[in-house]
Motif scaffolding. Structure first.
Motif, PDB file in Angstrom:
ATOM      1  N   UNK A 152      25.648 -28.676 -36.711  1.00 48.30           N
ATOM      2  CA  UNK A 152      26.132 -28.664 -35.281  1.00 48.30           C
ATOM      3  C   UNK A 152      28.036 -27.919 -36.297  1.00 48.30           C
ATOM      4  N   UNK A 153      28.216 -28.620 -37.586  1.00 50.62           N
ATOM      5  CA  UNK A 153      29.395 -27.949 -38.083  1.00 50.62           C
ATOM      6  C   UNK A 153      29.296 -26.615 -38.004  1.00 50.62           C
ATOM      7  N   UNK A 154      28.565 -25.539 -38.747  1.00 45.00           N
ATOM      8  CA  UNK A 154      29.110 -24.140 -38.572  1.00 45.00           C
ATOM      9  C   UNK A 154      29.347 -23.461 -37.167  1.00 45.00           C
ATOM     10  N   UNK A 155      28.832 -24.313 -36.452  1.00 38.48           N
ATOM     11  CA  UNK A 155      29.532 -23.400 -34.715  1.00 38.48           C
ATOM     12  C   UNK A 155      31.117 -23.481 -34.866  1.00 38.48           C
ATOM     13  N   UNK A 156      31.801 -24.999 -35.364  1.00 46.04           N
ATOM     14  CA  UNK A 156      33.107 -25.748 -35.403  1.00 46.04           C
ATOM     15  C   UNK A 156      33.572 -24.623 -36.712  1.00 46.04           C
ATOM     16  N   UNK A 157      33.118 -24.733 -37.577  1.00 47.25           N
ATOM     17  CA  UNK A 157      33.727 -24.186 -38.485  1.00 47.25           C
ATOM     18  C   UNK A 157      34.306 -22.430 -38.287  1.00 47.25           C
ATOM     19  N   UNK A 158      33.155 -21.651 -37.627  1.00 44.50           N
ATOM     20  CA  UNK A 158      33.324 -20.451 -38.000  1.00 44.50           C
ATOM     21  C   UNK A 158      33.954 -19.731 -36.299  1.00 44.50           C
ATOM     22  N   UNK A 182      25.601 -17.571 -25.821  1.00 43.00           N
ATOM     23  CA  UNK A 182      24.934 -15.747 -25.398  1.00 43.00           C
ATOM     24  C   UNK A 182      24.489 -15.094 -26.918  1.00 43.00           C
ATOM     25  N   UNK A 183      24.284 -16.040 -27.749  1.00 40.40           N
ATOM     26  CA  UNK A 183      24.163 -15.485 -28.984  1.00 40.40           C
ATOM     27  C   UNK A 183      22.426 -15.931 -29.608  1.00 40.40           C
ATOM     28  N   UNK A 184      21.310 -14.417 -29.474  1.00 42.85           N
ATOM     29  CA  UNK A 184      20.169 -15.015 -30.119  1.00 42.85           C
ATOM     30  C   UNK A 184      20.326 -15.947 -30.748  1.00 42.85           C
ATOM     31  N   UNK A 185      20.652 -15.783 -31.546  1.00 43.00           N
ATOM     32  CA  UNK A 185      20.030 -16.308 -32.885  1.00 43.00           C
ATOM     33  C   UNK A 185      20.442 -18.040 -32.840  1.00 43.00           C
ATOM     34  N   UNK A 186      21.618 -18.384 -31.947  1.00 40.24           N
ATOM     35  CA  UNK A 186      21.563 -19.789 -31.781  1.00 40.24           C
ATOM     36  C   UNK A 186      20.820 -20.234 -30.814  1.00 40.24           C
ATOM     37  N   UNK A 187      21.055 -19.883 -29.480  1.00 42.29           N
ATOM     38  CA  UNK A 187      20.090 -19.979 -28.417  1.00 42.29           C
ATOM     39  C   UNK A 187      18.308 -20.264 -29.221  1.00 42.29           C
ATOM     40  N   UNK A 188      17.697 -19.268 -29.879  1.00 41.63           N
ATOM     41  CA  UNK A 188      16.734 -19.679 -30.404  1.00 41.63           C
ATOM     42  C   UNK A 188      16.071 -20.344 -31.418  1.00 41.63           C
ATOM     43  N   UNK A 189      17.410 -20.817 -31.707  1.00 43.47           N
ATOM     44  CA  UNK A 189      17.754 -22.339 -33.114  1.00 43.47           C
ATOM     45  C   UNK A 189      17.345 -23.235 -32.268  1.00 43.47           C
ATOM     46  N   UNK A 190      18.473 -23.489 -31.268  1.00 40.88           N
ATOM     47  CA  UNK A 190      17.838 -24.536 -30.354  1.00 40.88           C
ATOM     48  C   UNK A 190      16.940 -24.813 -29.659  1.00 40.88           C
ATOM     49  N   UNK A 191      16.452 -23.724 -28.662  1.00 36.39           N
ATOM     50  CA  UNK A 191      15.316 -24.193 -28.112  1.00 36.39           C
ATOM     51  C   UNK A 191      14.059 -24.383 -28.421  1.00 36.39           C
ATOM     52  N   UNK A 192      13.989 -23.647 -30.001  1.00 39.90           N
ATOM     53  CA  UNK A 192      12.632 -23.750 -30.641  1.00 39.90           C
ATOM     54  C   UNK A 192      12.780 -25.177 -31.974  1.00 39.90           C
ATOM     55  N   UNK A 193      14.041 -24.960 -32.422  1.00 39.66           N
ATOM     56  CA  UNK A 193      13.345 -26.737 -33.244  1.00 39.66           C
ATOM     57  C   UNK A 193      13.884 -27.182 -33.125  1.00 39.66           C
ATOM     58  N   UNK A 194      15.154 -27.272 -32.137  1.00 37.11           N
ATOM     59  CA  UNK A 194      15.474 -28.243 -31.698  1.00 37.11           C
ATOM     60  C   UNK A 194      15.720 -29.322 -30.791  1.00 37.11           C
ATOM     61  N   UNK A 195      14.908 -28.070 -29.093  1.00 41.75           N
ATOM     62  CA  UNK A 195      13.602 -28.840 -27.923  1.00 41.75           C
ATOM     63  C   UNK A 195      12.395 -28.960 -27.726  1.00 41.75           C
ATOM     64  N   UNK A 196      12.431 -27.016 -28.524  1.00 38.46           N
ATOM     65  CA  UNK A 196      10.965 -27.050 -28.198  1.00 38.46           C
ATOM     66  C   UNK A 196       9.321 -27.984 -29.212  1.00 38.46           C
ATOM     67  N   UNK A 197      10.635 -27.805 -30.552  1.00 36.75           N
ATOM     68  CA  UNK A 197       8.892 -28.443 -31.305  1.00 36.75           C
ATOM     69  C   UNK A 197       8.973 -29.493 -31.001  1.00 36.75           C
TER      70      UNK A 197
END
Length: 336
Positions: A152-158, A182-197
């Motif tokens: 979560x921190x990188x989002x705020x640091x960026x 709206x960014x593919x990398x962020x939404x992909x990680x969220x939906x797969x690692x953060x919720x899907x798995x």
């Protein structure tokens, strides 16, 4: 994982200026704040006074979950303050958004770990590797916190370094769609690692537990109430899907740039629903502690039958002349 509560919006985002939903959000967050504070403080007090009320491994998961919920509850007054018409400082808004994001994914992973721990204990009661893994519960919880905070921190640091500036400054805090959705990398990680798995893990563990219940001699003999265990699994699944599925569905809609006058309000409502997990998690604690002995009884019965089967197999493979305490290495003489 993307920012669940970005202070900037997408380029075409509109601000939420309607008064009706804002006061609904004020009432909703106020109710969640009071209820969540009381329930989670009570839960922590019970865990502290009765550390052996349930298995120590399960208690560690539930304690970490209660702490995550309590941290989120303490930030909800900032949302009430914002939706009541005041303006928060950007730093305070970002901090509140970070806590919400960490709480959401900590809750997701901790609920999934609790289900996995229970499933392994029932389905593999004799495995030394499973027993060793369950003893590392504190390290698993530390890993969950490290993963959620670190992701979560990188989002705020960026954003602090200019990775995403406010679009014209026309939207106040909490009143815009998350630009990182709206960014593919962020939404992909969220939906797969953060919720899907975690969701897939919970569904698989629930199926394995139901399969173990159907084959359990303890349930068939009436020693264990299978219905109580099924109710526990149902509560876990309902809390998980009810709290976190709407938010991730809205992220998909934002990523696909689904247009609609109510999209922002639906997104804000999904955050409110996600925060409601602080009041619903105590239901998980209740059903888990109520059915823990029954669930473990199923595992012990499986272990007993496994041991009995192994002994029968070993007994069937022993030579006939090895039985008894006769002479010559245990062999019984013919003339005896």
């Amino acid at each position: 994982m993307e920012n669940s509560n970005s202070s900037e919006g997408t380029p075409n985002a509109t601000c939420n200026d309607s008064e009706g939903p804002r006061w609904l959000f004020v009432a909703g967050y106020a109710l969640i704040s009071v209820t969540g504070l009381l329930l989670n403080l009570t839960a922590l007090a019970i865990f502290y006074r009765h550390p052996k009320a349930a298995c120590s491994h399960t208690t560690v998961y539930m304690t970490n979950l209660a702490v995550a919920d309590l941290l989120l509850v303490l930030t909800l007054p900032t949302r009430i303050y914002q939706y009541s018409g005041a303006r928060l400082s950007p730093g305070l808004c970002e901090a509140a958004g970070l806590v919400l994001l960490v709480n959401m994914y900590s809750s997701i992973f901790l609920l999934a770990c609790m289900n996995l721990d229970r499933c392994l204990a029932v389905c593999f009661p004799l495995s030394s590797r499973v027993k060793a893994w369950r003893k590392r519960t504190p390290l698993v919880c530390l890993g969950v916190w490290t993963l959620t905070v670190g992701a979560s921190l990188p989002t705020y640091l960026i954003k602090k370094t200019g990775g995403g500036g406010q679009q014209g400054g026309q939207c106040s805090c909490l009143d815009s769609l998350p630009v990182y959705a709206t960014q593919p990398a962020a939404i992909g990680a969220t939906l797969s690692v953060g919720f899907g798995i975690p969701l897939g893990s919970m569904l698989l563990c629930s199926w394995c537990l139901l399969r173990a219940l159907r084959r359990s001699a303890a349930v068939q003999m009436g020693l264990v109430k299978g219905r109580k265990i099924r109710n526990m699994m149902a509560v876990n699944a309902v809390v998980f899907l009810l709290c976190f599925l709407p938010y991730h569905c809205l992220l998909v809609a934002i990523y696909l740039q689904v247009s609609g006058p109510r999209l922002l309000e639906w997104y804000q409502a999904s955050l409110l629903i996600a925060c409601s997990n602080t009041t619903l998690d105590p239901l998980v604690y209740y059903f888990t502690t109520q059915t823990f002995k029954d669930t473990m009884a199923v595992g012990k019965m499986r272990a007993f039958h496994s041991q009995s089967s192994d002994e029968q197999k070993r007994g069937a493979s022993v030579p006939l002349n090895s039985w008894g305490g006769g002479q010559e290495g245990g062999r019984v003489p013919l003339n005896s």
